[in-house]
Scaffold this active site. Sequence first.
Site, PDB file in Angstrom:
ATOM      1  N   ASN A  28      26.689  47.386  33.701  1.00  8.81           N
ATOM      2  CA  ASN A  28      26.399  46.588  34.896  1.00  8.81           C
ATOM      3  C   ASN A  28      25.325  47.205  35.783  1.00  8.81           C
ATOM      4  O   ASN A  28      24.806  46.529  36.682  1.00  8.81           O
ATOM      5  CB  ASN A  28      27.669  46.375  35.715  1.00  8.81           C
ATOM      6  CG  ASN A  28      28.674  45.458  35.059  1.00  8.81           C
ATOM      7  OD1 ASN A  28      29.878  45.565  35.293  1.00  8.81           O
ATOM      8  ND2 ASN A  28      28.204  44.551  34.208  1.00  8.81           N
ATOM      9  N   ASP A  65      36.026  38.663  33.882  1.00  8.70           N
ATOM     10  CA  ASP A  65      34.734  38.099  33.495  1.00  8.70           C
ATOM     11  C   ASP A  65      34.550  36.692  34.063  1.00  8.70           C
ATOM     12  O   ASP A  65      35.497  35.901  34.079  1.00  8.70           O
ATOM     13  CB  ASP A  65      34.640  38.057  31.961  1.00  8.70           C
ATOM     14  CG  ASP A  65      33.229  37.834  31.466  1.00  8.70           C
ATOM     15  OD1 ASP A  65      32.275  37.946  32.271  1.00  8.70           O
ATOM     16  OD2 ASP A  65      33.061  37.545  30.275  1.00  8.70           O
TER      17      ASP A  65
END
Length: 264
Positions: free
Chosen positions: A85, A37
């Site tokens: 995503n 991340d």
Amino acid sequence: MKCGDLLLSSAYAVYERMLKRQLARGPRVEHIAVIQDGNRRYANRHNMPVSSGHRLGAKTTEKISDWCLELGIKHLTVYAFSTENFSRSEPEKRYIFNLIAEKLLELCSSEKIHKNRVRVRAIGRIDMLPQHLQNAIREVEAATEGYSQMYFNVALAYGGQYELIDAARAMARDLRAGMIRIDDVDEDLVSRYLYPTTETPVPKVDLIIRTGGELRTSNFLPWQANGSECAAYFCAPYWPEFRKIDFLRAIRTAQSYASRSTGL
């Protein structure tokens, strides 16, 4: 190199050696899963294109695979692209897909991969990905077929709830066809229906690492992690700036947790 930088580098090297000595005395960690991340936030902080953040993040992924080989970690699973995503912009998705395909194809001919007999696999709803990335996945999986010294699993179009749904559907089909019975259903059987379904499944996780300051596991490997009292290590550095000492600290945390759990 400036004097201050030299001192910092020397201190870093000493600390790394100390951490390695500590890890050598602790319980073995077999499977590390990483939520990578912070690529976009890193790029924004440094006033660079988001694409540069993703490419720098890919370099960190290469580094952590090297660290796993160095320490004898058997399984590394990285969260490269989630089902959520897909909501990102088309240009960003296109860049990410091209970057992942490029890196997978590099692994096909990597001396390090073949020398260390690393099995590279993709897990997730692969049919949701663009065709050129699916082709790259097939190529790297074929190039590393039969290897088992280390497993490098790349989670693409992955969602933990979707994995469980897909497993339940496959089990229901086999139940209907008489290939399995209700009485056969146990933890081991369910695991065999998880990703990847055609070979050795992804095993239980010993440690989940998440960078970028978030304190969530984001639907990553829920069956493999939550049912095994997996340790979690959340840290502030964005993925492109994740260091080897951060990695070693994470393993130390997992070892400490394992020791407490077993009463050692």
